[in-house]
Scaffold this active site. Structure first.
Site, short mmCIF file in Angstrom:
data_model
loop_
_atom_site.label_atom_id
_atom_site.label_comp_id
_atom_site.label_asym_id
_atom_site.label_seq_id
_atom_site.Cartn_x
_atom_site.Cartn_y
_atom_site.Cartn_z
N HIS A 18 43.17 33.66 45.30
CA HIS A 18 41.93 33.59 44.07
C HIS A 18 40.53 33.30 45.08
O HIS A 18 39.39 34.03 44.57
CB HIS A 18 42.04 32.27 43.32
CG HIS A 18 43.40 32.47 42.34
ND1 HIS A 18 44.27 31.41 42.52
CD2 HIS A 18 43.79 33.55 41.68
CE1 HIS A 18 45.22 31.80 41.59
NE2 HIS A 18 45.16 32.98 41.04
N LYS A 42 51.49 28.54 27.07
CA LYS A 42 51.87 28.39 28.44
C LYS A 42 52.03 26.93 28.84
O LYS A 42 51.18 26.18 28.56
CB LYS A 42 50.89 29.12 29.26
CG LYS A 42 51.52 30.20 29.89
CD LYS A 42 50.48 30.65 31.26
CE LYS A 42 50.94 31.83 31.79
NZ LYS A 42 49.99 32.47 32.82
N ARG A 91 47.54 42.51 43.51
CA ARG A 91 48.40 42.46 44.73
C ARG A 91 49.43 43.35 44.84
O ARG A 91 49.64 44.05 46.02
CB ARG A 91 48.98 41.15 44.58
CG ARG A 91 48.28 39.84 44.81
CD ARG A 91 48.90 38.62 44.40
NE ARG A 91 49.06 38.68 42.91
CZ ARG A 91 49.42 37.72 42.08
NH1 ARG A 91 49.87 36.62 42.60
NH2 ARG A 91 49.52 38.00 40.95
N SER A 129 50.51 31.65 42.18
CA SER A 129 50.47 30.52 41.95
C SER A 129 52.17 29.92 41.40
O SER A 129 52.24 28.44 41.70
CB SER A 129 49.42 30.17 40.61
OG SER A 129 48.26 30.48 40.93
P1 ADP Z 1 47.17 34.75 35.23
O1 ADP Z 1 47.70 33.69 34.54
O2 ADP Z 1 45.95 35.62 34.44
O3 ADP Z 1 47.95 36.02 35.89
P2 ADP Z 1 46.31 33.87 37.77
O4 ADP Z 1 45.85 32.66 37.90
O5 ADP Z 1 47.69 33.98 38.16
O6 ADP Z 1 46.18 34.00 36.38
O7 ADP Z 1 45.61 34.88 38.49
C1 ADP Z 1 44.05 35.15 38.24
C2 ADP Z 1 43.70 36.45 38.83
O8 ADP Z 1 43.91 36.26 40.36
C3 ADP Z 1 44.62 37.75 38.30
O9 ADP Z 1 43.75 38.72 38.52
C4 ADP Z 1 45.69 37.75 39.81
O10 ADP Z 1 46.07 39.05 39.82
C5 ADP Z 1 44.52 37.48 40.82
N1 ADP Z 1 45.62 36.67 41.90
C6 ADP Z 1 46.39 35.89 41.74
N2 ADP Z 1 46.92 35.67 43.04
C7 ADP Z 1 46.23 36.38 44.06
C8 ADP Z 1 46.44 36.61 45.42
N3 ADP Z 1 47.14 36.29 46.09
N4 ADP Z 1 45.45 37.63 45.85
C9 ADP Z 1 44.58 38.34 45.00
N5 ADP Z 1 44.39 37.96 43.58
C10 ADP Z 1 45.19 37.26 43.19
#
Ligand code: ADP
Length: 160
Positions: A18, A42, A91, A129
């Site tokens: 992120h 969630k 990703r 995450s």
């Molecule tokens: P959500 O619950 O909306 O999926 P996340 O916190 O998992 O929320 O992710 C928020 C954003 O960050 C999404 O666009 C996700 O694709 C992106 N993201 C998550 N992990 C990575 C990573 N390792 N590299 C790049 N983008 C990421």
């Protein structure tokens, strides 16, 4: 016109994946709002306050990044905050399929808002995450997957 982007997500917890997306996007936008979505369906590991505090620490020296939270539709949050862009990270092909559906629905609901996708660097493509959370829950060391400004020992998750 000021270019404001919203980067929405659960960030449970915020990872180096992120962080990298935000830092790269800073050359594209004047302001980025990291908006923690509060989805009541969630179950979260870290509380909303904890997640916001962690993210705030990462960008405490960056006045162009703001941390907030929201409930409801992301496009409504964008409109309320004068944001014309929705920032997301990609990703994998699975991310693409998921983001395509959401992006197209958002476009039909709010034609004035553009979704912008940044491809992750290969070394972050396996970081998500859910896995980071599982390592923490199992007592492992997940520090290399979260930004250096976040000391995981300072925060307690909610165990079910
Ligand atoms: P959500 O619950 O909306 O999926 P996340 O916190 O998992 O929320 O992710 C928020 C954003 O960050 C999404 O666009 C996700 O694709 C992106 N993201 C998550 N992990 C990575 C990573 N390792 N590299 C790049 N983008 C990421």
């Amino acid at each position: 016109m000021k270019k404001v982007a919203v980067f929405p997500g659960s960030f449970d917890p915020f990872t180096i994946g992120h962080e990298a997306i935000i830092r790269r996007a800073m050359s594209l936008f004047d302001e980025i709002i990291i908006a923690v979505g509060t989805n009541t369906l969630k179950k979260n590991f870290y509380s909303l306050e904890t997640r916001k505090e962690m993210i705030t620490r990462v960008f405490e020296n960056e006045p162009r990044v703001r941390v907030d939270h929201y409930e409801g539709l992301t496009v409504d949050y964008c409109k309320k905050n004068g944001a014309g862009y929705l920032l997301r990270g990609l990703r994998t092909a699975a991310d693409f399929e998921f983001e395509r559906a959401i992006g197209q629905i958002n476009k039909s609901m709010a034609p004035g808002i553009e979704s912008v996708f940044l491809l992750t660097v290969p070394e972050h493509s396996f970081i998500n995450s859910t896995i980071v959370r599982d390592i923490i829950r199992s007592g492992g060391d997940a520090s290399k997957f979260v930004p250096s400004a976040i000391n995981l020992k300072d925060y307690k998750g909610i165990e079910d």
